[in-house]
Design a protein around this motif. Sequence first.
Motif, PDB file in Angstrom:
ATOM      1  N   ALA A 129       0.810  -1.220   0.000  1.00  0.00           N
ATOM      2  CA  ALA A 129       0.000   0.000   0.000  1.00  0.00           C
ATOM      3  C   ALA A 129       0.844   1.270   0.000  1.00  0.00           C
ATOM      4  CB  ALA A 129      -0.941   0.003   1.204  1.00  0.00           C
ATOM      5  N   HIS A 130       1.977   1.257   0.721  1.00  0.00           N
ATOM      6  CA  HIS A 130       2.735   2.485   0.936  1.00  0.00           C
ATOM      7  C   HIS A 130       4.118   2.500   0.299  1.00  0.00           C
ATOM      8  CE1 HIS A 130      -0.302   3.798   3.774  1.00  0.00           C
ATOM      9  NE2 HIS A 130      -0.215   2.614   4.359  1.00  0.00           N
ATOM     10  N   GLY A 131       4.701   1.344   0.041  1.00  0.00           N
ATOM     11  CA  GLY A 131       6.038   1.288  -0.552  1.00  0.00           C
ATOM     12  C   GLY A 131       7.159   1.379   0.460  1.00  0.00           C
ATOM     13  N   LEU A 132       7.032   2.239   1.445  1.00  0.00           N
ATOM     14  CA  LEU A 132       8.033   2.402   2.501  1.00  0.00           C
ATOM     15  C   LEU A 132       7.297   2.523   3.824  1.00  0.00           C
ATOM     16  CD1 LEU A 132      11.042   2.900   3.254  1.00  0.00           C
ATOM     17  CD2 LEU A 132      10.574   5.333   3.007  1.00  0.00           C
ATOM     18  N   ILE A 133       7.649   1.661   4.768  1.00  0.00           N
ATOM     19  CA  ILE A 133       6.995   1.693   6.070  1.00  0.00           C
ATOM     20  C   ILE A 133       8.046   1.665   7.173  1.00  0.00           C
ATOM     21  CG2 ILE A 133       4.872   0.581   5.276  1.00  0.00           C
ATOM     22  CD1 ILE A 133       5.889  -2.017   6.598  1.00  0.00           C
ATOM     23  N   LYS A 134       7.611   2.024   8.357  1.00  0.00           N
ATOM     24  CA  LYS A 134       8.470   1.943   9.537  1.00  0.00           C
ATOM     25  C   LYS A 134       7.895   0.865  10.447  1.00  0.00           C
ATOM     26  CE  LYS A 134      10.206   5.725  11.340  1.00  0.00           C
ATOM     27  NZ  LYS A 134      10.329   6.992  12.092  1.00  0.00           N
ATOM     28  N   ILE A 135       8.777  -0.025  10.908  1.00  0.00           N
ATOM     29  CA  ILE A 135       8.383  -1.112  11.804  1.00  0.00           C
ATOM     30  C   ILE A 135       9.093  -0.924  13.125  1.00  0.00           C
ATOM     31  CG2 ILE A 135       8.460  -3.600  12.195  1.00  0.00           C
ATOM     32  CD1 ILE A 135       8.344  -3.972   9.174  1.00  0.00           C
ATOM     33  N   ARG A 136       8.362  -1.037  14.210  1.00  0.00           N
ATOM     34  CA  ARG A 136       8.953  -0.931  15.540  1.00  0.00           C
ATOM     35  C   ARG A 136       8.921  -2.306  16.193  1.00  0.00           C
ATOM     36  NH1 ARG A 136       7.394   3.847  19.029  1.00  0.00           N
ATOM     37  NH2 ARG A 136       9.184   4.619  17.897  1.00  0.00           N
ATOM     38  N   VAL A 137      10.063  -2.711  16.728  1.00  0.00           N
ATOM     39  CA  VAL A 137      10.163  -3.974  17.449  1.00  0.00           C
ATOM     40  C   VAL A 137      10.307  -3.638  18.931  1.00  0.00           C
ATOM     41  CG1 VAL A 137      11.455  -6.107  17.748  1.00  0.00           C
ATOM     42  CG2 VAL A 137      11.264  -5.092  15.474  1.00  0.00           C
ATOM     43  N   LEU A 138       9.333  -4.076  19.717  1.00  0.00           N
ATOM     44  CA  LEU A 138       9.337  -3.807  21.149  1.00  0.00           C
ATOM     45  C   LEU A 138      10.095  -4.910  21.877  1.00  0.00           C
ATOM     46  CD1 LEU A 138       5.572  -2.865  21.437  1.00  0.00           C
ATOM     47  CD2 LEU A 138       7.502  -1.322  21.146  1.00  0.00           C
ATOM     48  N   GLY A 139      10.781  -4.556  22.917  1.00  0.00           N
ATOM     49  CA  GLY A 139      11.499  -5.538  23.726  1.00  0.00           C
ATOM     50  C   GLY A 139      12.908  -5.079  24.030  1.00  0.00           C
ATOM     51  N   ASP A 140      13.491  -5.695  25.043  1.00  0.00           N
ATOM     52  CA  ASP A 140      14.822  -5.307  25.498  1.00  0.00           C
ATOM     53  C   ASP A 140      15.941  -6.176  24.936  1.00  0.00           C
ATOM     54  OD1 ASP A 140      13.709  -3.313  27.043  1.00  0.00           O
ATOM     55  OD2 ASP A 140      13.526  -4.591  28.811  1.00  0.00           O
ATOM     56  N   ASP A 141      15.608  -7.333  24.379  1.00  0.00           N
ATOM     57  CA  ASP A 141      16.622  -8.273  23.904  1.00  0.00           C
ATOM     58  C   ASP A 141      17.117  -7.864  22.520  1.00  0.00           C
ATOM     59  OD1 ASP A 141      18.272 -10.381  23.366  1.00  0.00           O
ATOM     60  OD2 ASP A 141      16.719 -11.925  23.528  1.00  0.00           O
TER      61      ASP A 141
END
Length: 68
Positions: free
Chosen positions: A46-58
Amino acid sequence: MPQIQLTPAERREHRANAHHLDPVVMIGNDGLTPAVRQEADAALKAHGLIKIRVLGDDRAAREAMFQQ
C-alpha cells in the motif's frame, strides 16, 4: 521474503525518507508471527516504505527479527 541488499547511500536515503513516518507495524512479545508478516506485506504494498517498531529489550532477538 529475501533480504534486500542496499548500498550505504541507499540505506541513508531510505532512512531520511522514513524519518517523518510513524510506525505502521509493531512487533510485540510474540515476535514475528505470520499475522505480523502478512500485515507488513500489506502495508508495503500500500505504501512502498513503512516503519516497523520492534518492542522488547533483547537486542539479539530484535536483530534476528530484522534479518527475517
